[in-house]
Design a protein around this motif. Structure first.
Motif, mmCIF file in Angstrom:
data_model
loop_
_atom_site.group_PDB
_atom_site.id
_atom_site.type_symbol
_atom_site.label_atom_id
_atom_site.label_comp_id
_atom_site.label_asym_id
_atom_site.label_seq_id
_atom_site.Cartn_x
_atom_site.Cartn_y
_atom_site.Cartn_z
ATOM 1 N N SER A 333 0.817 -1.215 0.000
ATOM 2 C CA SER A 333 0.000 0.000 0.000
ATOM 3 C C SER A 333 0.849 1.262 0.000
ATOM 4 O O SER A 333 0.355 2.357 0.178
ATOM 5 C CB SER A 333 -0.915 0.017 1.238
ATOM 6 O OG SER A 333 -0.139 -0.053 2.428
ATOM 7 N N GLY A 334 2.165 1.088 -0.248
ATOM 8 C CA GLY A 334 3.066 2.225 -0.106
ATOM 9 C C GLY A 334 2.961 3.272 -1.191
ATOM 10 O O GLY A 334 3.389 4.398 -1.008
ATOM 11 N N ALA A 335 2.425 2.905 -2.382
ATOM 12 C CA ALA A 335 2.363 3.891 -3.456
ATOM 13 C C ALA A 335 1.367 5.004 -3.152
ATOM 14 O O ALA A 335 1.507 6.118 -3.607
ATOM 15 C CB ALA A 335 2.001 3.199 -4.773
ATOM 16 N N GLY A 336 0.332 4.695 -2.388
ATOM 17 C CA GLY A 336 -0.592 5.740 -1.967
ATOM 18 C C GLY A 336 -0.095 6.376 -0.688
ATOM 19 O O GLY A 336 0.990 6.092 -0.216
ATOM 20 N N MET A 337 -0.910 7.232 -0.101
ATOM 21 C CA MET A 337 -0.482 7.891 1.133
ATOM 22 C C MET A 337 -1.008 7.149 2.361
ATOM 23 O O MET A 337 -1.150 7.727 3.429
ATOM 24 C CB MET A 337 -0.950 9.343 1.131
ATOM 25 C CG MET A 337 -0.149 10.230 0.198
ATOM 26 S SD MET A 337 1.616 10.358 0.608
ATOM 27 C CE MET A 337 1.567 11.651 1.852
ATOM 28 N N THR A 338 -1.295 5.838 2.205
ATOM 29 C CA THR A 338 -1.719 5.050 3.362
ATOM 30 C C THR A 338 -0.599 4.174 3.891
ATOM 31 O O THR A 338 -0.510 3.925 5.084
ATOM 32 C CB THR A 338 -2.925 4.168 2.994
ATOM 33 O OG1 THR A 338 -2.568 3.341 1.876
ATOM 34 C CG2 THR A 338 -4.126 5.024 2.640
ATOM 35 N N GLY A 339 0.266 3.695 3.007
ATOM 36 C CA GLY A 339 1.377 2.842 3.417
ATOM 37 C C GLY A 339 2.681 3.612 3.437
ATOM 38 O O GLY A 339 2.718 4.839 3.396
ATOM 39 N N VAL A 340 3.788 2.861 3.494
ATOM 40 C CA VAL A 340 5.129 3.444 3.531
ATOM 41 C C VAL A 340 5.833 3.124 2.223
ATOM 42 O O VAL A 340 5.970 1.958 1.857
ATOM 43 C CB VAL A 340 5.931 2.882 4.720
ATOM 44 C CG1 VAL A 340 7.368 3.363 4.673
ATOM 45 C CG2 VAL A 340 5.271 3.295 6.035
ATOM 46 N N ALA A 341 6.265 4.148 1.508
ATOM 47 C CA ALA A 341 6.929 3.960 0.219
ATOM 48 C C ALA A 341 8.445 3.898 0.353
ATOM 49 O O ALA A 341 9.122 3.393 -0.545
ATOM 50 C CB ALA A 341 6.547 5.092 -0.735
ATOM 51 N N ALA A 342 9.008 4.413 1.444
ATOM 52 C CA ALA A 342 10.462 4.432 1.613
ATOM 53 C C ALA A 342 10.999 3.015 1.730
ATOM 54 O O ALA A 342 10.302 2.096 2.153
ATOM 55 C CB ALA A 342 10.825 5.239 2.851
ATOM 56 N N LYS A 343 12.265 2.825 1.347
ATOM 57 C CA LYS A 343 12.900 1.512 1.506
ATOM 58 C C LYS A 343 13.845 1.489 2.704
ATOM 59 O O LYS A 343 14.231 0.421 3.173
ATOM 60 C CB LYS A 343 13.665 1.112 0.251
ATOM 61 C CG LYS A 343 14.952 1.889 -0.005
ATOM 62 C CD LYS A 343 15.792 1.227 -1.074
ATOM 63 C CE LYS A 343 17.154 1.907 -1.194
ATOM 64 N NZ LYS A 343 18.055 1.191 -2.114
ATOM 65 N N ALA A 344 14.225 2.643 3.204
ATOM 66 C CA ALA A 344 15.094 2.699 4.378
ATOM 67 C C ALA A 344 14.912 4.051 5.059
ATOM 68 O O ALA A 344 14.557 5.050 4.419
ATOM 69 C CB ALA A 344 16.563 2.494 3.993
ATOM 70 N N PHE A 345 15.159 4.055 6.354
ATOM 71 C CA PHE A 345 14.992 5.257 7.180
ATOM 72 C C PHE A 345 16.157 5.323 8.159
ATOM 73 O O PHE A 345 16.526 4.317 8.761
ATOM 74 C CB PHE A 345 13.670 5.174 7.941
ATOM 75 C CG PHE A 345 13.531 6.179 9.055
ATOM 76 C CD1 PHE A 345 13.055 7.450 8.803
ATOM 77 C CD2 PHE A 345 13.888 5.851 10.361
ATOM 78 C CE1 PHE A 345 12.921 8.377 9.827
ATOM 79 C CE2 PHE A 345 13.763 6.766 11.378
ATOM 80 C CZ PHE A 345 13.280 8.039 11.119
ATOM 81 N N THR A 346 16.766 6.492 8.279
ATOM 82 C CA THR A 346 17.846 6.688 9.239
ATOM 83 C C THR A 346 17.525 7.876 10.138
ATOM 84 O O THR A 346 17.213 8.963 9.648
ATOM 85 C CB THR A 346 19.192 6.965 8.529
ATOM 86 O OG1 THR A 346 19.492 5.899 7.633
ATOM 87 C CG2 THR A 346 20.322 7.095 9.548
ATOM 88 N N HIS A 347 17.560 7.658 11.448
ATOM 89 C CA HIS A 347 17.477 8.763 12.404
ATOM 90 C C HIS A 347 18.911 9.252 12.591
ATOM 91 O O HIS A 347 19.640 8.805 13.476
ATOM 92 C CB HIS A 347 16.875 8.276 13.714
ATOM 93 C CG HIS A 347 16.605 9.375 14.687
ATOM 94 N ND1 HIS A 347 15.866 9.193 15.832
ATOM 95 C CD2 HIS A 347 16.963 10.699 14.694
ATOM 96 C CE1 HIS A 347 15.805 10.339 16.505
ATOM 97 N NE2 HIS A 347 16.468 11.258 15.834
ATOM 98 N N ALA A 348 19.319 10.161 11.709
ATOM 99 C CA ALA A 348 20.733 10.523 11.593
ATOM 100 C C ALA A 348 21.299 11.123 12.871
ATOM 101 O O ALA A 348 22.446 10.838 13.251
ATOM 102 C CB ALA A 348 20.927 11.484 10.421
ATOM 103 N N THR A 349 20.524 11.955 13.560
ATOM 104 C CA THR A 349 21.042 12.573 14.784
ATOM 105 C C THR A 349 21.065 11.595 15.953
ATOM 106 O O THR A 349 21.758 11.830 16.942
ATOM 107 C CB THR A 349 20.216 13.820 15.145
ATOM 108 O OG1 THR A 349 18.817 13.555 14.923
ATOM 109 C CG2 THR A 349 20.642 15.010 14.312
ATOM 110 N N ALA A 350 20.319 10.491 15.849
ATOM 111 C CA ALA A 350 20.432 9.441 16.858
ATOM 112 C C ALA A 350 21.601 8.521 16.552
ATOM 113 O O ALA A 350 22.230 7.962 17.455
ATOM 114 C CB ALA A 350 19.139 8.625 16.928
ATOM 115 N N LYS A 351 21.925 8.383 15.279
ATOM 116 C CA LYS A 351 22.995 7.471 14.864
ATOM 117 C C LYS A 351 24.378 8.079 15.045
ATOM 118 O O LYS A 351 25.327 7.386 15.437
ATOM 119 C CB LYS A 351 22.783 7.068 13.402
ATOM 120 C CG LYS A 351 23.761 6.010 12.901
ATOM 121 C CD LYS A 351 23.361 5.532 11.507
ATOM 122 C CE LYS A 351 24.266 4.403 11.035
ATOM 123 N NZ LYS A 351 23.844 3.870 9.719
#
Length: 467
Positions: A333-351
């Motif tokens: 469902s990621g192509a619409g605005m109901t799911g998640v389209a990203a393949k990766a996420f980084t919390h850069a300031t936490a990392k």
């Protein structure tokens, strides 16, 4: 009519990515004059930095932001360039699959668990997945399909491990489906360990035991792109003495070797001659065919990649609710605005503590930087923007972020590295064998060495040294 002067030098490097720049530095270290020709306006390829308009004093990686800790080549290169190598914060990475988030199992390789019934594996794949994966410990070794990474994992550990764990890591890193990935290319030594242990999970455990303790990745204070900037600065300083250096906006359109020297011609009509040539980009590899007697492989196009960085005003993120980041399985469902389209996420300031310190010093407490990556092979291209990224970050973090984005960056890349499929590796092997028989020629870069700075830098240094 007077022609354009020919520039004579000791070596020409075509391609100003990290592989080409590293090769050039190695050759200069042997006392040679080197010219680097880069078609783009900026060198570095996907190792590039930027900054938010509202925080010009804070550097942000808009491409590669870490490197694998295996080996010492990248660390030694960074330190030789006067940079400080750092480890990420100890917070755990997470995963997202089937609409839920969970901490990624710690003891694995490419998402393949070493202990299928461990609690962190069970949270990811559930009891049905655990029971199927545990069969790996009793199935005879002959029950293994080694034609691809996906086939191997499914045949030994089942579909849930493949879909909910390995797809997150391996397919996310290589922007390709598991069934297109060659096992030896993406997990060197894994098949040998499997044949020795008779179990895929035991093989992973033995490889993990042999690996050094500590973080699996490293970074650089100021961002990984600082390596490229330092390399370019060093090479151009050498140019002041020898008239060589890094030249951008120089698209190579012709390569030949009429005698003992290579001739390299650019789109603006300049010609460079040298007894040594390093090709560090697949874009010009076809120009070598008449000389080496073999065609460069034509890989399937990689997935177009886009990275969105958000500067957020969100004190709730001080506690790093999803650790340092998250790998994401494809969401139907990621192509619409109901799911998640990203393949990766980084919390850069936490990392990266160095980045957190600089962002909070410049933007105040509660300010955070997150990065979202988009682009999977074979999927409909998603054109990410600040709204799409904000929606995805909210879903992944469990924190509503609408109206809390202070600034953003969007960086698009034309495509990823060629997926290391068995067919591509076989064709590449034939081509590189022909290159090895051609005097004064070498090929380097991710298209030859594989994904990751550790592989690219090590290969470039070794290859250039032999040249």
């Amino acid at each position: 009519m007077t022609g354009t002067p020919v520039v004579e030098t000791d070596a020409v490097v075509v391609g100003g990515g990290i592989g080409g720049l590293t090769a050039a530095r190695t050759l200069i270290g042997r006392g040679l004059r080197v010219v680097v020709l880069e078609a783009d306006a900026l060198p570095g390829g996907p190792v590039r930095g930027g900054h938010f308009a509202t925080l010009p004093q804070v550097p942000v990686d808009v491409g590669v932001e870490s490197y694998a800790a295996r080996g010492t080549a990248v660390t030694e290169l960074a330190e030789a360039l006067g940079l400080d190598v750092v480890e990420p914060a100890a917070a755990q990475a997470w995963g997202y699959s089937a609409g839920r988030t969970f901490p990624l199992p710690a003891a694995g390789i490419l998402g393949i668990p070493s202990v299928p019934w461990h609690a962190d594996v069970r949270r990811a794949i559930g009891w049905p997945g655990v029971l199927r994966a545990s069969l790996d410990r009793v199935l005879p070794a002959r029950y293994a399909d080694t034609s691809s990474l996906g086939a191997l994992v499914r045949s030994r550990l089942g579909r849930r491990v493949a879909d909910r764990l390995v797809t997150l890591v391996a397919a996310g890193v290589h922007s390709a489906t598991l069934d297109t990935l060659d096992v030896d290319a993406v997990a060197p030594g894994l098949l040998d360990a499997f044949r020795r242990e008779g179990s895929l999970s035991r093989a992973v455990g033995s490889l993990r035991k042999a690996a050094p303790a500590g973080s699996m990745v490293r970074g650089v204070d100021g961002g990984i792109h600082a390596i490229v900037e330092a390399l370019v600065g060093e090479l151009n300083a050498d140019a002041e003495r020898w008239g060589a250096g890094v030249r951008t906006g120089q698209k190579v359109v012709g390569i030949s070797r009429p005698d003992s020297a290579w001739q390299v011609t650019t789109a603006i009509g300049e010609t460079f001659t040298a007894p040594r040539l390093v090709v560090a980009t697949p874009a010009v590899a076809p120009l070598l065919a008449p000389t080496v007697g073999a065609e460069a492989p034509t890989p399937a196009p990689g997935a177009p990649i886009a990275l969105v960085a958000l500067l957020l005003d969100a004190p709730e993120l001080d506690a790093a609710p999803r650790g340092t980041g998250m790998l994401i399985a494809p969401d139907a469902s990621g192509a619409g605005m109901t799911g998640v389209a990203a393949k990766a996420f980084t919390h850069a300031t936490a990392k990266w503590p160095w980045l957190a310190a600089r962002v909070q010093a410049a933007a105040g407490d509660g300010a955070h930087v997150v990065r979202l990556s988009y682009g999977r092979l074979g999927e409909t291209v998603v054109e990410p923007d600040v709204d799409r990224a904000t929606h995805d970050a909210s879903a992944l973090l469990g924190v509503r972020l609408d109206g809390r984005v202070r600034d953003h960056l969007v960086q698009r890349w034309d495509g990823s590295l060629p997926p290391p499929t068995p067919a591509y590796r076989a064709a590449l092997g034939e081509f590189t064998s022909a290159v090895a028989q051609t005097k004064g020629l070498a090929v380097v870069g991710g298209w030859v060495a594989g994904t990751g700075l550790a592989s690219i830098v090590t290969h470039a240094q070794t290859t250039a040294g032999e040249l």
